[in-house]
Structure formats: structure tokens, C-alpha cells
Scaffold this active site. Sequence first.
Site, short mmCIF file in Angstrom:
data_model
loop_
_atom_site.label_atom_id
_atom_site.label_comp_id
_atom_site.label_asym_id
_atom_site.label_seq_id
_atom_site.Cartn_x
_atom_site.Cartn_y
_atom_site.Cartn_z
N GLY A 10 -1.48 8.07 5.29
CA GLY A 10 -2.88 7.69 5.54
C GLY A 10 -2.93 6.33 6.20
N PHE A 11 -4.15 5.88 6.42
CA PHE A 11 -4.34 4.58 7.09
C PHE A 11 -3.70 3.44 6.29
CE2 PHE A 11 -7.71 1.14 6.76
CZ PHE A 11 -7.13 0.32 7.71
N ASN A 32 -0.17 15.10 1.87
CA ASN A 32 -0.41 16.52 2.20
C ASN A 32 -1.07 16.66 3.58
OD1 ASN A 32 -3.04 15.78 1.83
ND2 ASN A 32 -3.48 17.22 0.17
N GLY A 36 -4.59 12.24 6.10
CA GLY A 36 -3.54 11.43 6.72
C GLY A 36 -2.97 12.16 7.93
N LEU A 76 -2.16 6.10 -3.76
CA LEU A 76 -3.26 6.01 -2.80
C LEU A 76 -3.81 7.38 -2.41
CD1 LEU A 76 -1.82 3.41 -0.20
CD2 LEU A 76 -2.98 2.93 -2.33
N TYR A 150 -17.40 10.79 -5.47
CA TYR A 150 -16.25 9.91 -5.19
C TYR A 150 -16.20 8.76 -6.20
CZ TYR A 150 -13.19 6.81 -2.46
OH TYR A 150 -12.17 5.99 -2.04
#
Length: 321
Positions: A10-11, A32, A36, A76, A150
Amino acid sequence: MRVLITGGAGFIGSHLAERHLAMGDEVTALDNLSTGSITNVQHLEANPRFHMVIDDVLNAEVMRGLIEGCDLIYHLAAAVGVDFIIDNPLASLKTNIQGTEIVLELANEKKRKVVVASTSEVYGKKNGHVPFAESSDRILGPTTVIRWNYSTSKAVDELFALAYWREKRLPCVIVRPFNVIGPRQTGHYGMVVPRFVKQALLGHPITVYGDGEQRRCWTYIDDALDGLVALSSSERAVGEIFNLGSHFEMSIKELAHKIKDLTHSQSEVHFIPYEQAWPKGTYEDLVYRAPNLEKIRRTVGYDPKVDLDEALKRIIAHFER
Ligand code: UDP
């Protein structure tokens, strides 16, 4: 040191992998590839100390092996981005809650230290322009507004981590990032800065939601990494929660115009009513979000340095390349 980064493609994860490799560590990234991307880590693959595993945190078998073989875990992996959460509420809950439960349970078996990425979203909304401190109350809207999925799932992650620390002495550090930005972040799942930069560079309308008076503080990735790495190695940070952010604050309307100026774009700034941007009842915006950074400053000497102008210039240069 052997470092495991879930969400490593990811970032933030890919930058963190790069940072630990530069420190001489061995890094395993698990991802996964739902949000990302393998292109985020392609430049690391030639490094013999870097290992990429394409799998899911929900795969306990795989996670068991990876956790056994590491000294430190950054957790993360999560469903992120307001658009993604609203489009995938069920998968988001599963990844964010069950995924963290698996990581903490297995980490506890081996007593591996875990840095748990939470979010500033846990604070929810608040009227008035008061920065959030770690001890601030959480103020959330109704569960029918999907956005709060979230915030709630990450709050459950925090509760799990705190319980593992209190009851089992599993060393955990909980981090609440505030609007981290930088190269490789995609606007595909909602994040405003990469969206505006892309719109401006393509000459498309810049889409400001609402009246654009909502304000955020942006944290450049390099500063966020300084904070994460410092917290991961601090004994005093264990069992604690930290804001990770900056005081580089701006309204979304000002941000749109700044990006337009910095890109010399002919794009128009369009104001989109929330009802047009989101299916009715799924979204609720936050008027103001800023961190109180006293605790992280006091504990690890964190001091964010890259202001918003400089951050945007670097991001624009990345997009242009
Ligand atoms: N936003 C916007 N236009 C977009 C995307 C986002 O005006 O195309 C606004 C959004 O409504 C919010 C702010 O930008 O007020 C930051 O949104 P983001 O999703 O990046 O982060 P968060 O809401 O979690 O702070």
C-alpha cells in the site's frame, strides 16, 4: 531486525518497507493487493532483504508462519478510503476487525511487538476548531451512515490491542494517522490530494464537495515514517495511543486553488453537493480535523517538517513523472 508489514504494497506500507530496508533490516511485505499495488514495491524486489507475499491477513496459516519469522510487526493491512468503505462495507468490517484479531492473536503466541495502524477517523466528528488529543471523546454518527463503519472497526482494533497489552502483556503501540499524503497514494478510493492533483494535471474540473470550508491537517509521508519508526522502537510507547499528524492545515477550497496554482492548471473548481457525490445517507463529512501532537512529541521527539506546499510540490512532481 526482521520486520513484517501487513499492507506492505500500500501507500504507507511500501514507503515503510523502503525505510526499513534503508536501515539495513529484513522486510517482509504482505498484501492482498485489494487497494495496494505491486507497482508500489517493484523497485524493491531486486533487494535480497525484501520479500513480497501476496496473501490476506485473514489467512491465519500464512500469517502464523510470517509472524513466527519476524521480530516486529506493523499492522497496516486494512480497508481504507471513504469510497472503498462505502462500496465494500462487509469486506471492510471483516478485514479491519477479523484481520486485526488474527494478527494480534498470533503475535501474542510468539510475543512479537505490534504497531497497530488505527486512524484519526476514530475521533469522529466534532463541532468547533479544537485539535483532537488521544484522550478526547469519540463522537460518531448513526450506524446507518456507512462512513462510520471505518471509525468503528478501527476503534475495535484499538480495544483488542489494548486488551492484549493489559491482559497478556503483548507489546502493542497504537497509532492514529491524520491525512497522510505522498507519492504513490491513489485517489481511486477517495483521498482528496491525489484526486485534485490528477484532476488539475488532466485539466478536468476539481471536485470540491460541499462548500469546501471543511479543514484538514496533512502529514507528509516522510514525517509519518519518522513517527512510526520512532514509536516502534520506543519502550515508553508500548501500551499507548499516539496521534501522528501535522499542523499544516488548510480548507479543501484553498487546497483546490493551491493545487491549481502549483500545476498551472486551467481546471475549474467545481462545488459538488454531497447528495450528488454520495448515495443518500452513506456519507457525512467532518468540518474540522486536527491533531494535538503533544504526546508523540514528548515521547519520541516527533516534529513534522514537510509543510503542505513542499509536500504538494513533491506529489505533483511524482504524478508528472
Ligand atoms: N473531498 C473533496 N473532493 C474529493 C474528495 C474529497 O472535496 O474529490 C473532501 C472530503 O469531503 C473531505 C476532505 O476532502 O472533506 C478529505 O477527504 P479524504 O477522503 O481525503 O479524507 P478524510 O475525509 O478522511 O479526512
